[in-house]
Design a protein around this motif. Sequence first.
Motif, PDB file in Angstrom:
ATOM      1  N   ALA A 183       0.930  -1.307  -0.013  1.00 23.44           N
ATOM      2  CA  ALA A 183       0.103  -0.019   0.055  1.00 23.44           C
ATOM      3  C   ALA A 183       0.891   1.269  -0.041  1.00 23.44           C
ATOM      4  CB  ALA A 183      -0.887  -0.087   1.247  1.00 23.44           C
ATOM      5  N   LEU A 184       2.005   1.325   0.870  1.00 24.02           N
ATOM      6  CA  LEU A 184       3.071   2.427   0.691  1.00 24.02           C
ATOM      7  C   LEU A 184       3.671   2.657  -0.515  1.00 24.02           C
ATOM      8  CD1 LEU A 184       4.603   1.660   4.450  1.00 24.02           C
ATOM      9  CD2 LEU A 184       3.243   3.844   3.937  1.00 24.02           C
ATOM     10  N   ILE A 185       3.983   1.600  -1.197  1.00 19.94           N
ATOM     11  CA  ILE A 185       4.665   1.504  -2.589  1.00 19.94           C
ATOM     12  C   ILE A 185       3.512   2.243  -3.675  1.00 19.94           C
ATOM     13  CG2 ILE A 185       5.743   0.299  -4.443  1.00 19.94           C
ATOM     14  CD1 ILE A 185       6.856  -1.703  -2.069  1.00 19.94           C
ATOM     15  N   ASP A 186       2.305   1.473  -3.504  1.00 21.94           N
ATOM     16  CA  ASP A 186       1.446   2.162  -4.451  1.00 21.94           C
ATOM     17  C   ASP A 186       0.972   3.688  -4.376  1.00 21.94           C
ATOM     18  OD1 ASP A 186       1.078  -0.482  -5.284  1.00 21.94           O
ATOM     19  OD2 ASP A 186      -0.524  -1.098  -4.482  1.00 21.94           O
ATOM     20  N   ALA A 187       1.213   4.100  -3.020  1.00 27.10           N
ATOM     21  CA  ALA A 187       0.796   5.465  -2.883  1.00 27.10           C
ATOM     22  C   ALA A 187       1.899   6.333  -3.102  1.00 27.10           C
ATOM     23  CB  ALA A 187       0.454   5.602  -1.112  1.00 27.10           C
ATOM     24  N   GLY A 188       3.333   5.735  -3.369  1.00 27.88           N
ATOM     25  CA  GLY A 188       4.392   6.503  -3.691  1.00 27.88           C
ATOM     26  C   GLY A 188       5.199   6.994  -2.742  1.00 27.88           C
ATOM     27  N   ASP A 189       4.985   6.412  -1.332  1.00 29.01           N
ATOM     28  CA  ASP A 189       5.738   6.739  -0.135  1.00 29.01           C
ATOM     29  C   ASP A 189       6.952   5.966   0.033  1.00 29.01           C
ATOM     30  OD1 ASP A 189       3.361   8.319   0.639  1.00 29.01           O
ATOM     31  OD2 ASP A 189       2.622   6.893   1.923  1.00 29.01           O
TER      32      ASP A 189
ATOM     33  N   SER B 276       8.860  -1.072   6.355  1.00 33.40           N
ATOM     34  CA  SER B 276       7.764  -0.366   5.940  1.00 33.40           C
ATOM     35  C   SER B 276       7.091   0.328   7.020  1.00 33.40           C
ATOM     36  CB  SER B 276       6.875  -1.316   5.042  1.00 33.40           C
ATOM     37  OG  SER B 276       6.266  -2.491   5.949  1.00 33.40           O
ATOM     38  N   GLN B 277       7.131  -0.292   8.264  1.00 35.55           N
ATOM     39  CA  GLN B 277       6.455   0.383   9.336  1.00 35.55           C
ATOM     40  C   GLN B 277       7.328   1.578   9.919  1.00 35.55           C
ATOM     41  OE1 GLN B 277       5.610  -2.793  12.226  1.00 35.55           O
ATOM     42  NE2 GLN B 277       3.987  -3.670  10.913  1.00 35.55           N
ATOM     43  N   GLU B 278       8.395   1.714   9.738  1.00 39.58           N
ATOM     44  CA  GLU B 278       9.139   2.948   9.808  1.00 39.58           C
ATOM     45  C   GLU B 278       8.796   3.893   8.946  1.00 39.58           C
ATOM     46  OE1 GLU B 278      13.512   4.483   9.775  1.00 39.58           O
ATOM     47  OE2 GLU B 278      13.472   2.491  10.891  1.00 39.58           O
ATOM     48  N   VAL B 279       8.349   3.712   7.866  1.00 42.19           N
ATOM     49  CA  VAL B 279       8.038   4.676   7.026  1.00 42.19           C
ATOM     50  C   VAL B 279       6.695   5.540   7.604  1.00 42.19           C
ATOM     51  CG1 VAL B 279       7.278   5.166   4.550  1.00 42.19           C
ATOM     52  CG2 VAL B 279       8.980   3.691   5.018  1.00 42.19           C
ATOM     53  N   VAL B 280       5.743   4.473   7.909  1.00 41.31           N
ATOM     54  CA  VAL B 280       4.476   4.939   8.516  1.00 41.31           C
ATOM     55  C   VAL B 280       4.794   5.707   9.661  1.00 41.31           C
ATOM     56  CG1 VAL B 280       2.432   4.396   9.604  1.00 41.31           C
ATOM     57  CG2 VAL B 280       3.360   2.932   7.578  1.00 41.31           C
TER      58      VAL B 280
ATOM     59  N   ALA C 128     -10.694  -4.157  12.384  1.00 39.48           N
ATOM     60  CA  ALA C 128     -10.851  -4.461  11.221  1.00 39.48           C
ATOM     61  C   ALA C 128      -9.838  -3.881  10.036  1.00 39.48           C
ATOM     62  CB  ALA C 128     -12.237  -4.422  10.678  1.00 39.48           C
ATOM     63  N   LEU C 129      -9.102  -4.594   9.546  1.00 39.30           N
ATOM     64  CA  LEU C 129      -7.995  -4.024   8.809  1.00 39.30           C
ATOM     65  C   LEU C 129      -8.646  -3.307   7.568  1.00 39.30           C
ATOM     66  CD1 LEU C 129      -5.313  -6.903   8.820  1.00 39.30           C
ATOM     67  CD2 LEU C 129      -5.281  -4.726   9.717  1.00 39.30           C
ATOM     68  N   GLY C 130      -9.579  -3.976   7.010  1.00 35.72           N
ATOM     69  CA  GLY C 130     -10.232  -3.155   5.810  1.00 35.72           C
ATOM     70  C   GLY C 130     -10.787  -1.897   5.928  1.00 35.72           C
ATOM     71  N   VAL C 131     -11.089  -1.546   7.170  1.00 36.98           N
ATOM     72  CA  VAL C 131     -11.611  -0.261   7.225  1.00 36.98           C
ATOM     73  C   VAL C 131     -10.686   0.714   7.659  1.00 36.98           C
ATOM     74  CG1 VAL C 131     -13.758  -1.143   8.204  1.00 36.98           C
ATOM     75  CG2 VAL C 131     -11.908  -0.529   9.873  1.00 36.98           C
ATOM     76  N   ARG C 132      -9.134   0.421   7.784  1.00 38.89           N
ATOM     77  CA  ARG C 132      -7.983   1.327   7.834  1.00 38.89           C
ATOM     78  C   ARG C 132      -7.289   1.586   6.592  1.00 38.89           C
ATOM     79  NH1 ARG C 132      -4.953  -2.340  12.165  1.00 38.89           N
ATOM     80  NH2 ARG C 132      -3.119  -0.672  11.520  1.00 38.89           N
ATOM     81  N   ASP C 133      -6.651   2.811   6.693  1.00 39.28           N
ATOM     82  CA  ASP C 133      -5.698   3.338   5.769  1.00 39.28           C
ATOM     83  C   ASP C 133      -4.133   2.805   6.135  1.00 39.28           C
ATOM     84  OD1 ASP C 133      -3.793   4.678   3.995  1.00 39.28           O
ATOM     85  OD2 ASP C 133      -4.352   6.747   4.456  1.00 39.28           O
ATOM     86  N   LEU C 134      -3.915   1.744   5.710  1.00 39.30           N
ATOM     87  CA  LEU C 134      -2.667   1.028   6.170  1.00 39.30           C
ATOM     88  C   LEU C 134      -1.289   2.157   5.894  1.00 39.30           C
ATOM     89  CD1 LEU C 134      -2.979  -2.662   5.306  1.00 39.30           C
ATOM     90  CD2 LEU C 134      -3.759  -1.404   7.312  1.00 39.30           C
ATOM     91  N   THR C 135      -1.568   3.209   4.996  1.00 34.85           N
ATOM     92  CA  THR C 135      -0.303   4.058   4.655  1.00 34.85           C
ATOM     93  C   THR C 135      -0.168   5.178   5.993  1.00 34.85           C
ATOM     94  OG1 THR C 135      -1.483   5.568   3.664  1.00 34.85           O
ATOM     95  CG2 THR C 135      -0.634   3.515   2.422  1.00 34.85           C
TER      96      THR C 135
END
Length: 350
Positions: free
Chosen positions: A147-153, A273-277, A236-243
């Motif tokens: 998700a982070l890669i797709d968002a360009g983060d 990836s979690q350090e990015v967030v 619920a993971l589906g309702v969260r923005d994982l980025t």
Amino acid sequence: MRDVAIVAFAQSAHRRRTDELSEVDLLMPVLHEVLGATGLRANEIGFTCSGSADYLAGRAFSFTMALDGVGAHPPISESHVEMDGAWALYEAWVKIMTGEADTALVYSYGKSSPGRVRDVLTRQLDPYYLAPLWPDSVALAALQAQALIDAGDTDEPALARIAARNRAAAGDNPYAQLTGDVPAGDHLVRPLRTGDCPPVGDGAAAVILAAGDTARALCARPAWIRGIDHRIEAHALGVRDLTDSPSTRLAAERAGAFERPVDTAEVHAPFTSQEVVLRKALRLGDEVRVNPSGGALAANPIMAAGLIRLGEAAARVHRGESDRALAHATSGPCLQQNLVAVLEGESAHA
């Protein structure tokens, strides 16, 4: 309001396996070291709180066995949280703030080696919709990374640089499990490679908290807890923005992390990836030294790694290497639960 500080910290040398050691064997040297640093005896501690997980041990109420390492006779005031030890520290902090104790011993431990951690951690998930599918912790972290890669983060080379920086920093940490030039390795679950993931290992940690003049008497430079808060994301993971991590941002805000700059941050990011967030949520720029200990990528004893972040940040304050440090702990999939504390040295307090 009372001034409360971390006055001592100790941890074990983290290892891939400790088959020859029980939980008590793992804990006792750490407990002796942290008590020895203050000169306190166990019966002089006002409150004791621990953090661990019965799921790792594979038996109910396994934490009661660990009390043999503390010494429960004569009777002590004791509590336990089925969480990382950072949350046990929070409970101890509340106990001192209410005036029911002046000192507290907090410890946590985790032996991940007996089982398959990736499967064990699925038991944290929603029991009706997610847990029956058995999505393991690495697969869920990979969803977040993608998700982070797709968002360009971020991208895969940037994640590899995060791993390299953390493990290079761990070269100065005698307790780290992995240090130095650790290969990126093959994809474990795309886009995460082996080097993007934490080591599996066993370890323990302990800290001592004290209030006011008691803290000053026990430690030359106490690490004062100027603020501490914890928040949780939707289950619920589906309702969260994982980025993003709104709970981390809110906990940091309530802890006062954004009031003045910090010079050091120990963030609990088991995956690169979690350090990015977390850097984004905590507003950590390049001027802040992040994870000088190597972080969870160098050693990740489950249920102790978050407490270690607090202890490592406090230890830098004790040594005069930091004046204002941020410590972060997490629990659950994809940074579901987050705790943030701000620690300051005596000079900053004055």
